[in-house]
Design a protein around this motif. Structure first.
Motif, PDB file in Angstrom:
ATOM      1  N   THR A   1       0.975  -1.287   0.004  1.00  0.00           N
ATOM      2  CA  THR A   1      -0.029  -0.037  -0.055  1.00  0.00           C
ATOM      3  C   THR A   1       0.869   1.347   0.123  1.00  0.00           C
ATOM      4  O   THR A   1       0.374   2.300  -0.381  1.00  0.00           O
ATOM      5  N   THR A   2       2.086   1.247   0.539  1.00  0.00           N
ATOM      6  CA  THR A   2       2.862   2.524   0.295  1.00  0.00           C
ATOM      7  C   THR A   2       4.225   2.196  -0.167  1.00  0.00           C
ATOM      8  O   THR A   2       5.137   2.997  -0.591  1.00  0.00           O
ATOM      9  N   GLY A   3       4.860   1.053  -0.338  1.00  0.00           N
ATOM     10  CA  GLY A   3       6.066   0.680  -0.857  1.00  0.00           C
ATOM     11  C   GLY A   3       5.870   0.555  -2.201  1.00  0.00           C
ATOM     12  O   GLY A   3       6.713   1.162  -2.981  1.00  0.00           O
ATOM     13  N   MET A   4       5.107  -0.577  -2.698  1.00  0.00           N
ATOM     14  CA  MET A   4       5.035  -0.474  -4.249  1.00  0.00           C
ATOM     15  C   MET A   4       3.904  -0.327  -4.766  1.00  0.00           C
ATOM     16  O   MET A   4       2.606  -0.415  -4.028  1.00  0.00           O
ATOM     17  N   ILE A   5       3.534  -0.607  -6.262  1.00  0.00           N
ATOM     18  CA  ILE A   5       2.195  -0.432  -6.635  1.00  0.00           C
ATOM     19  C   ILE A   5       1.868  -1.627  -7.340  1.00  0.00           C
ATOM     20  O   ILE A   5       2.620  -2.293  -8.354  1.00  0.00           O
ATOM     21  N   GLY A   6       0.891  -2.503  -6.780  1.00  0.00           N
ATOM     22  CA  GLY A   6       0.522  -3.803  -7.142  1.00  0.00           C
ATOM     23  C   GLY A   6       0.105  -4.073  -8.585  1.00  0.00           C
ATOM     24  O   GLY A   6       0.533  -4.802  -8.994  1.00  0.00           O
ATOM     25  N   ALA A   7      -0.311  -2.891  -9.125  1.00  0.00           N
ATOM     26  CA  ALA A   7      -0.999  -3.015 -10.609  1.00  0.00           C
ATOM     27  C   ALA A   7      -0.053  -2.587 -11.444  1.00  0.00           C
ATOM     28  O   ALA A   7      -0.220  -2.940 -12.794  1.00  0.00           O
ATOM     29  N   MET A   8       1.154  -2.213 -11.268  1.00  0.00           N
ATOM     30  CA  MET A   8       2.477  -1.845 -12.135  1.00  0.00           C
ATOM     31  C   MET A   8       3.243  -3.058 -12.351  1.00  0.00           C
ATOM     32  O   MET A   8       3.360  -3.763 -11.333  1.00  0.00           O
ATOM     33  N   PRO A   9       4.017  -3.062 -13.324  1.00  0.00           N
ATOM     34  CA  PRO A   9       5.028  -4.187 -13.205  1.00  0.00           C
ATOM     35  C   PRO A   9       6.025  -4.014 -12.335  1.00  0.00           C
ATOM     36  O   PRO A   9       6.707  -2.789 -11.858  1.00  0.00           O
ATOM     37  N   LEU A  10       6.588  -4.874 -11.816  1.00  0.00           N
ATOM     38  CA  LEU A  10       7.663  -4.976 -10.864  1.00  0.00           C
ATOM     39  C   LEU A  10       8.764  -3.921 -11.151  1.00  0.00           C
ATOM     40  O   LEU A  10       9.126  -3.134 -10.339  1.00  0.00           O
ATOM     41  N   SER A  11       9.463  -3.953 -12.563  1.00  0.00           N
ATOM     42  CA  SER A  11      10.372  -3.157 -12.846  1.00  0.00           C
ATOM     43  C   SER A  11       9.786  -1.574 -12.406  1.00  0.00           C
ATOM     44  O   SER A  11      10.779  -0.789 -12.156  1.00  0.00           O
ATOM     45  N   GLU A  12       8.824  -1.194 -12.767  1.00  0.00           N
ATOM     46  CA  GLU A  12       8.392   0.240 -12.642  1.00  0.00           C
ATOM     47  C   GLU A  12       7.994   0.409 -11.156  1.00  0.00           C
ATOM     48  O   GLU A  12       8.421   1.457 -10.646  1.00  0.00           O
ATOM     49  N   SER A  13       7.568  -0.532 -10.370  1.00  0.00           N
ATOM     50  CA  SER A  13       7.732  -0.361  -8.868  1.00  0.00           C
ATOM     51  C   SER A  13       9.046   0.103  -8.259  1.00  0.00           C
ATOM     52  O   SER A  13       9.249   0.685  -7.321  1.00  0.00           O
ATOM     53  N   MET A  14       9.864  -0.997  -9.070  1.00  0.00           N
ATOM     54  CA  MET A  14      11.360  -0.739  -8.323  1.00  0.00           C
ATOM     55  C   MET A  14      12.096   0.503  -8.777  1.00  0.00           C
ATOM     56  O   MET A  14      12.857   0.970  -8.135  1.00  0.00           O
ATOM     57  N   ALA A  15      11.612   1.315  -9.699  1.00  0.00           N
ATOM     58  CA  ALA A  15      12.159   2.503 -10.258  1.00  0.00           C
ATOM     59  C   ALA A  15      11.487   3.608  -9.631  1.00  0.00           C
ATOM     60  O   ALA A  15      11.704   4.869  -9.874  1.00  0.00           O
TER      61      ALA A  15
END
Lengths: 514, 379
Positions: A352-366
């Motif tokens: 909920t605050t770390g990463m974005i579930g609906a986006m690809p992992l690569s985009e969450s990590m960047a």
């Protein structure tokens, strides 16, 4: 079928309370559960262990009617049953206490027990519910005041309401999914007492946990799942040990964290009498984090730890007091500024605050660095760099996923946490904020996460470790600060901290000024 | 007893992204067939005319493309806003704002002739953007619900313009409640070889540009991040409020361009019925496109075909022309319902064990004798 033999009082002839046979469940290409047998006899407390993604939760969801199994049968009292919904499960006496409670905070305990209550004879009356609640209270050490609002109860008490809900509905088999993750040690002891008395009265308990110590202390049998299969099933008769369970779960030996003695260096992060608004307002919080130091923040959930973490993350502005990083005051902290000052930030809620579930992992990590090279140039994304960064993190941290393009939300908790750490550690932070970094993740991933903290400490960095897992705090911290009601009530060197002392401080018992 | 139940998907297969819109259009046509029947017409014949009359002649194709342009602009406007979870229901009003600006500029006699068309386009985008900025500011600063404000601003714009047309802006030559026509030089040129006005080409270019922006730029990245998860975006240092404002500006500008196209390419003046619901249809276009800018092109074309064919169908078969509006509405519902299958997989479920007896009464509850208060297993 040796289930009955471990508990002497139950004769072998009697069928187990519940028996799952040959259960299989597949999600797309993933075989979540493969041909698993599991049975619980009356009086059994079964510990169900396994790494994240080993299939424990899927198996229990089949038992509770959330998923339909692809194959296999379930018997209750020796009779085959069809469980197609949670109502079916309750009807045959299977109750489940989820990690996230399903309670109405604005209703009283009694009202929560009555919600959605339908029996063969229509509604359960107030009087009958009161009477049952009283009986449950004294039979199982689950005392509850029926007229209090659930929202006013502590987490441990809310959990008791959840358990009582199942019992009032006639559950004889109780499944608890990581019930101690948010409890204080004292609350956990209370829970264990209740579970033991349930077993003594002929109920069956399935206890899912990542905490090997409590599983060994509580259960009568232990089942370990690995890769969707039942890897081992043993009586807990004193022959099992933590390292052995860990090996059964991961298929390899785990090394205990190595923490060489180090003299702390210059202060990296200093909070000086900081107050801040929030659900639990922070009041006059002072704290110093020095080079080569891991400082643990202990406290019962909801005593300001989340606010403290948000403050350091730059998301919660201080109302008064000063924050200094590497000797320089930070006048207007913001997520961007804290990031730029070399603070890696691992928030409590990975999705909920770390990463974005609906986006690809690569985009969450960047995500935090998207405006900077190599991820973008003049506002145009460099998609190759974004994917390469994720691929490097996946390889270095052994993140189990189909690749950088996988939807972030499909990763398991442990792998998400690794991805988050890979992201936050990639730019070589001096300070790492880690809030509940191992909550709900398995021993293998936990070991990995801890190793990262210790590596940063060895390299002269500092870790602010906010955790509700005392075992973790004691294993890693150089100092433990205890929070209560938005204040830091004690800041103890690890040598002066004991579980008992910290436990009392967490409960708000004041110490005389030393 | 076999039941259908829904299970959450771990991944959404790519083919579903295409299959769901197509399936929901088909379901829509099946559902609306009942209305065609009720109107006393032959369903196949009516649908044949509805969907194919566009392709009878080059003129019909041009007409459809001209109708598709505003639908594409408003569809893009809506999808950019929706991506940021800015619920812009106000493309209708923003289109009108753009049309007013374009028409006003197009009438100015002191402007050099060559500057008219570019100035109309720029000012329409600007006014559309400003009209969308207002509700976005209210949302970001004061947390005012954007669905309500964007919707109500449509009526403020529409009736405000109507009041102008009835009064100070009434065309003095005709006396009708229309704005004076723009200068001849302000009429949009035709795209060479296609015979459609410049606005159509602009709409297509806008689709490509919006696609590029959403998938290839940091702005698009931030809009997507904020839309999916504002908390995580804020934690990562993205200014959520600013991103919402930017998305609103882009959205309003796109809707304003639809207005420029209608004034410069079709009507050459502002009338109170200028839009005829393009702003609302844009919501359906965006939904059918699954918020994908390239998907908005076929979605806009589909509705343009339906709107164009409806008139021919009405004349030939007697089915009221309003069938087109019903199709638009039903398509929104089936599409929203169809999205369910992107997240969930339907499964046929058989009981794990064969049911021991036919009736629920005959299934003894294992706890029946314990007085545990359990319901019988049947339902």
């Amino acid at each position: 079928m040796s289930a009955g033999r471990d508990v002497a009082m139950i004769p072998d002839a009697r069928p187990p309370l519940v028996a799952m046979r040959g259960i299989s469940k597949r999600f797309g290409p993933v075989q979540a559960v493969a041909d698993v047998d599991l049975s619980v006899a009356a009086g059994d407390i079964l510990g169900l262990l396994g790494e994240n993604g080993a299939g424990k939760t899927s198996l229990m969801n089949v038992l509770f009617g959330t998923y339909a199994a692809d194959a296999g049968t379930i018997e209750v009292d020796g009779r085959p049953v069809a469980i197609r919904s949670s109502a079916d499960a309750l009807a045959v006496g299977i109750g489940m206490v989820h990690q996230h409670f399903e309670l109405v905070p604005r209703h009283t305990v009694l009202e929560n027990l009555l919600v959605g209550r339908a029996g063969p004879d229509g509604r359960l009356t107030r009087a009958a519910a009161l009477e049952r609640l009283a009986r449950i209270g004294c039979d199982y050490h689950l005392e509850l005041d029926p007229d209090r609002l659930v929202g006013d109860l502590a987490i441990g008490e809310q959990q008791r309401v959840e358990i009582a809900k199942s019992l009032v509905r006639g559950a004889r088999i109780l499944v608890l999914d990581e019930p101690t993750a948010t409890l204080t040690p004292r609350e956990a002891e209370g829970l264990f007492r209740a579970l033991r008395s349930m077993a003594a009265r002929g109920m069956g308990v399935i206890f899912i946990s990542h905490k090997l110590g409590e599983v060994l202390a509580l259960t009568s049998r232990i089942a370990v799942m690995r890769h969707g299969r039942m890897a081992a099933e043993r009586a807990n008769d004193g022959s099992l040990s933590k390292p052995e369970l860990a090996r059964l779960m991961c298929g390899r030996d785990l090394a205990p964290p190595e923490k060489p003695a180090m003299a702390p260096g210059a202060p990296l992060l200093v909070l000086d009498r900081v107050s801040a608004r929030g659900r639990v307002p922070l009041r006059d919080v002072s704290l110093a984090l020095r080079e080569g130091e891991i400082v643990g923040i202990a406290g019962v959930s909801g005593n300001g730890q989340r606010e403290l973490a948000d403050l350091v993350a730059g998301i919660l502005p201080p109302a008064s007091g000063t924050i200094a990083v590497a000797g320089r005051a930070v006048p207007d902290p913001s997520p961007r500024r804290m990031q730029a000052l070399g603070i890696g930030r691992v928030p409590e809620d990975r999705l909920t605050t770390g990463m974005i579930g609906a986006m690809p992992l690569s985009e969450s990590m960047a995500l935090p660095w998207i405006d900077e090279p190599p991820f973008s140039h003049h506002g145009v994304l460099d998609r190759r760099a974004i994917r390469a960064f994720a691929a490097a993190g996946i390889a270095r941290f052994d993140i189990r996923t189909s690749g950088p393009d996988a939807r972030t939300g499909t990763l398991s908790g442990g792998n998400l946490q690794k991805a988050l750490l890979a992201r936050e550690l990639a730019r070589g932070p001096r300070i790492l904020l880690a809030a509940q970094p191992t909550r709900g993740i398995d021993v293998g991933a936990t070991e990995f996460v801890h190793a990262q903290f210790l590596a940063l400490r060895r390299a002269g960095g500092a870790v602010l470790l906010v955790s509700e897992d005392l075992e973790e705090l004691f294993a890693l911290s150089d100092r433990i600060a205890v929070m209560y009601a938005g204040r830091i009530v004690a800041d103890l060197p690890i040598g002066e901290a004991s579980v008992e002392r910290v436990g009392l401080l967490m409960a708000g018992v004041e110490e005389r000024a030393a | 007893m076999i039941r259908v139940r829904l299970e959450r998907r771990e991944v959404t297969p790519a083919w579903l992204q295409v299959a769901i819109p197509i399936a929901s259009v088909l379901v829509t046509l099946v559902l609306c067939a009942a209305l065609v029947r009720a109107a006393g017409a032959d369903v196949i014949e009516a649908y044949r005319i509805l969907l194919l009359s566009t392709f009878r002649s080059g003129y019909d194709v041009q007409d459809t493309l001209v109708k598709a342009a505003p639908l594409l602009f408003t569809g893009l406007a809506v999808l950019v806003a929706f991506r940021a979870k800015f619920w812009n229901i106000g493309a209708e009003g923003q289109l009108m704002a753009g049309a007013v600006a374009a028409c006003f500029v197009g009438e100015r006699t002191f402007l050099p002739a060559v500057s008219l068309v570019p100035l109309m386009i720029v000012s329409a985008a600007l006014f559309g953007a400003l009209w969308a900025l207002l509700p976005a500011l209210l949302k970001v600063r004061l947390k005012v619900d954007d669905v309500v404000t964007t919707l109500l601003l449509n009526f403020i714009m529409l009736y405000g313009v109507t009041a102008l047309l009835e009064g100070p802006w009434r065309d003095p030559k005709s006396g009708y409640p229309n704005a004076p026509s723009v200068r001849i030089e302000a009429e949009f040129p035709l795209v060479p070889g296609l015979g459609v006005h410049l606005g159509v080409a602009l709409a297509l270019a806008a689709a490509l540009l919006v696609w590029w922006m959403m998938s290839r730029t940091t702005l698009g990245f931030r809009i997507r991040a904020v839309g999916h998860n504002p908390a995580a975006a804020a934690y990562a240092g993205i200014g959520v409020g600013r991103v919402i404002l930017t998305a609103a500006l882009v959205s309003g500008a796109l809707a304003g361009l639809a207005g420029a196209g209608e004034v410069g390419g079709v009507r050459f003046q502002v009338t109170s019925d200028l839009s005829s619901g393009y702003g609302y249809a844009g919501i359906v276009v965006a939904t059918l496109a699954e918020l994908n800018p390239l998907g908005a092109v076929p979605a806009a074309l589909f509705f343009a075909i339906v709107f164009n064919g409806a008139g021919t169908m009405a004349r030939a078969t007697g089915v009221p022309i309003y069938l087109a509006d019903v199709i638009q509405g039903v398509a929104l519902v089936t599409m929203v319902a169809g999205r369910l299958f992107a997240t969930y997989r339907p499964r046929l479920v058989r009981p794990l064990a064969p049911a021991p007896a036919p009736g629920p009464e005959a299934t003894p509850s294992p706890l029946a004798g314990r007085g545990g208060g359990v319901a019988a297993e049947g339902r």
